[in-house]
Motif scaffolding. Structure first.
Motif, PDB file in Angstrom:
ATOM      1  N   VAL A 142       0.849  -1.192   0.000  1.00  0.00           N
ATOM      2  CA  VAL A 142       0.000   0.000   0.000  1.00  0.00           C
ATOM      3  C   VAL A 142       0.886   1.242   0.000  1.00  0.00           C
ATOM      4  O   VAL A 142       1.799   1.365   0.820  1.00  0.00           O
ATOM      5  CB  VAL A 142      -0.928   0.016   1.220  1.00  0.00           C
ATOM      6  N   LEU A 143       0.616   2.145  -0.919  1.00  0.00           N
ATOM      7  CA  LEU A 143       1.364   3.396  -1.019  1.00  0.00           C
ATOM      8  C   LEU A 143       0.460   4.539  -0.577  1.00  0.00           C
ATOM      9  O   LEU A 143      -0.191   5.188  -1.399  1.00  0.00           O
ATOM     10  CB  LEU A 143       1.864   3.607  -2.451  1.00  0.00           C
ATOM     11  N   GLY A 144       0.394   4.748   0.725  1.00  0.00           N
ATOM     12  CA  GLY A 144      -0.406   5.842   1.255  1.00  0.00           C
ATOM     13  C   GLY A 144       0.176   7.183   0.852  1.00  0.00           C
ATOM     14  O   GLY A 144       1.390   7.382   0.918  1.00  0.00           O
ATOM     15  N   GLU A 145      -0.672   8.074   0.427  1.00  0.00           N
ATOM     16  CA  GLU A 145      -0.205   9.356  -0.107  1.00  0.00           C
ATOM     17  C   GLU A 145       0.591  10.150   0.912  1.00  0.00           C
ATOM     18  O   GLU A 145       1.684  10.642   0.621  1.00  0.00           O
ATOM     19  CB  GLU A 145      -1.421  10.154  -0.588  1.00  0.00           C
ATOM     20  N   VAL A 146       0.074  10.275   2.118  1.00  0.00           N
ATOM     21  CA  VAL A 146       0.745  11.072   3.148  1.00  0.00           C
ATOM     22  C   VAL A 146       2.076  10.439   3.529  1.00  0.00           C
ATOM     23  O   VAL A 146       3.116  11.114   3.601  1.00  0.00           O
ATOM     24  CB  VAL A 146      -0.160  11.222   4.388  1.00  0.00           C
ATOM     25  N   GLU A 147       2.067   9.122   3.747  1.00  0.00           N
ATOM     26  CA  GLU A 147       3.277   8.431   4.177  1.00  0.00           C
ATOM     27  C   GLU A 147       4.370   8.472   3.111  1.00  0.00           C
ATOM     28  O   GLU A 147       5.545   8.704   3.413  1.00  0.00           O
ATOM     29  CB  GLU A 147       2.950   6.965   4.515  1.00  0.00           C
ATOM     30  N   GLN A 148       3.989   8.247   1.856  1.00  0.00           N
ATOM     31  CA  GLN A 148       4.990   8.226   0.794  1.00  0.00           C
ATOM     32  C   GLN A 148       5.551   9.619   0.524  1.00  0.00           C
ATOM     33  O   GLN A 148       6.744   9.769   0.239  1.00  0.00           O
ATOM     34  CB  GLN A 148       4.385   7.645  -0.490  1.00  0.00           C
ATOM     35  N   ALA A 149       4.715  10.632   0.610  1.00  0.00           N
ATOM     36  CA  ALA A 149       5.206  11.995   0.412  1.00  0.00           C
ATOM     37  C   ALA A 149       6.243  12.340   1.472  1.00  0.00           C
ATOM     38  O   ALA A 149       7.301  12.916   1.171  1.00  0.00           O
ATOM     39  CB  ALA A 149       4.037  12.983   0.461  1.00  0.00           C
ATOM     40  N   ALA A 150       5.970  11.972   2.725  1.00  0.00           N
ATOM     41  CA  ALA A 150       6.921  12.237   3.804  1.00  0.00           C
ATOM     42  C   ALA A 150       8.195  11.429   3.614  1.00  0.00           C
ATOM     43  O   ALA A 150       9.311  11.941   3.797  1.00  0.00           O
ATOM     44  CB  ALA A 150       6.277  11.918   5.156  1.00  0.00           C
ATOM     45  N   ARG A 151       8.059  10.171   3.243  1.00  0.00           N
ATOM     46  CA  ARG A 151       9.228   9.302   3.083  1.00  0.00           C
ATOM     47  C   ARG A 151      10.141   9.780   1.964  1.00  0.00           C
ATOM     48  O   ARG A 151      11.374   9.745   2.089  1.00  0.00           O
ATOM     49  CB  ARG A 151       8.771   7.872   2.790  1.00  0.00           C
ATOM     50  N   LEU A 152       9.546  10.253   0.876  1.00  0.00           N
ATOM     51  CA  LEU A 152      10.325  10.670  -0.278  1.00  0.00           C
ATOM     52  C   LEU A 152      10.736  12.135  -0.215  1.00  0.00           C
ATOM     53  O   LEU A 152      11.497  12.600  -1.073  1.00  0.00           O
ATOM     54  CB  LEU A 152       9.527  10.410  -1.560  1.00  0.00           C
ATOM     55  N   GLY A 153      10.232  12.846   0.766  1.00  0.00           N
ATOM     56  CA  GLY A 153      10.607  14.242   0.928  1.00  0.00           C
ATOM     57  C   GLY A 153      10.043  15.157  -0.137  1.00  0.00           C
ATOM     58  O   GLY A 153      10.714  16.104  -0.567  1.00  0.00           O
ATOM     59  N   VAL A 154       8.824  14.863  -0.576  1.00  0.00           N
ATOM     60  CA  VAL A 154       8.167  15.709  -1.571  1.00  0.00           C
ATOM     61  C   VAL A 154       6.780  16.068  -1.058  1.00  0.00           C
ATOM     62  O   VAL A 154       6.258  15.448  -0.132  1.00  0.00           O
ATOM     63  CB  VAL A 154       8.038  14.994  -2.942  1.00  0.00           C
ATOM     64  N   SER A 155       6.202  17.076  -1.676  1.00  0.00           N
ATOM     65  CA  SER A 155       4.834  17.416  -1.317  1.00  0.00           C
ATOM     66  C   SER A 155       3.875  16.465  -2.020  1.00  0.00           C
ATOM     67  O   SER A 155       4.271  15.663  -2.869  1.00  0.00           O
ATOM     68  CB  SER A 155       4.518  18.868  -1.689  1.00  0.00           C
ATOM     69  N   ARG A 156       2.597  16.558  -1.697  1.00  0.00           N
ATOM     70  CA  ARG A 156       1.647  15.585  -2.218  1.00  0.00           C
ATOM     71  C   ARG A 156       1.339  15.787  -3.705  1.00  0.00           C
ATOM     72  O   ARG A 156       1.009  14.831  -4.408  1.00  0.00           O
ATOM     73  CB  ARG A 156       0.368  15.619  -1.383  1.00  0.00           C
ATOM     74  N   THR A 157       1.489  17.008  -4.200  1.00  0.00           N
ATOM     75  CA  THR A 157       1.205  17.236  -5.624  1.00  0.00           C
ATOM     76  C   THR A 157       2.191  16.489  -6.529  1.00  0.00           C
ATOM     77  O   THR A 157       1.764  15.756  -7.426  1.00  0.00           O
ATOM     78  CB  THR A 157       1.195  18.737  -5.945  1.00  0.00           C
ATOM     79  N   PRO A 158       3.515  16.650  -6.345  1.00  0.00           N
ATOM     80  CA  PRO A 158       4.431  15.871  -7.193  1.00  0.00           C
ATOM     81  C   PRO A 158       4.325  14.371  -6.949  1.00  0.00           C
ATOM     82  O   PRO A 158       4.540  13.578  -7.873  1.00  0.00           O
ATOM     83  CB  PRO A 158       5.822  16.397  -6.827  1.00  0.00           C
TER      84      PRO A 158
END
Length: 219
Positions: free
Chosen positions: A33-49
């Motif tokens: 599962v690739l949760g939007e909030v978790e993956q954005a934080a993990r990858l160091g990007v905002s949710r739009t990119p």
């Protein structure tokens, strides 16, 4: 384009490249599962990119959206593999035939050199396997250059995106890998010689053997 837009595109590309590598390597296994909030934080990007990156991966068929904020890595089953190889066979046999035809008019040296590299390729340890797959990547690039057909090359790139995941299933089969080296050498030799029929037939045999081995590993 504004600096902000360029920055978002770069962040999206970075997120895409990282997730693609993790999916292809198996670090992100099917069903993850690739949760939007978790993956954005993990990858160091905002949710739009991040959404842009996930959208590209969904277009590739590597992820599927389960809800507005949850995406999962897609599975690979025997049916998917068979369908992938149906497309791969049509594309790669055509590409090998065209590459041999073009090489017969000149530029055969590249494939003769690749054949020589396959002849001495070693599969010892992880480094040897990585070097072998890098050699295959250079062989694929040489075929694309020889074919000089962007439509065919684009279709092959899509297939190869999925093939990276499928190839991992045969990575621990030393007998199959050794046979694959010899098969690639024959294809490269045929292209270098401008032998269109042998190039296509050798590609057909290689893909048949690869499919049989991979299906046996997932059964």
């Amino acid at each position: 384009m504004s600096d902000e837009g360029v920055g978002r595109m770069r962040a999206s590309d970075r997120a895409y490249d990282t997730l693609l590598d993790e999916i292809q390597s198996g670090l992100l296994s099917p069903g993850t599962v690739l949760g939007e909030v978790e993956q954005a934080a993990r990858l160091g990007v905002s949710r739009t990119p991040l959404r842009e990156a996930l959208g590209r991966l969904a277009a590739d068929g590597l992820v599927a959206q389960q809800s507005a904020r949850v995406t999962v890595v897609t599975d690979i089953d025997a049916g998917d593999i068979r369908e992938l190889f149906q497309v791969r066979r049509a594309l790669e046999e055509s590409a090998a035939r065209i590459a041999a035809e073009h090489a017969g008019r000149g530029g055969a040296e590249t494939f003769a050199a690749l054949a020589a590299e396959f002849d001495v390729a070693t599969l010892e340890g992880a480094a040897g396997l990585d070097a072998y797959y890098e050699l295959i990547a250079r062989f694929d690039a040489a075929v694309d250059d020889a074919v000089a057909n962007e439509y065919l090359s684009a279709a092959l790139r899509t297939v190869r995106t999925h093939l990276v995941r499928v190839r991992r299933l045969a990575r621990d089969n030393p007998d199959r890998l050794a046979a694959s080296v010899a098969e690639h050498r024959l294809i490269a030799c045929a292209i270098a010689a401008g032998d269109t029929d042998l190039a296509a037939h050798a590609t057909h045999v290689h893909l048949h053997n690869a499919l049989v081995s991979i299906l046996a590993s997932v059964s």
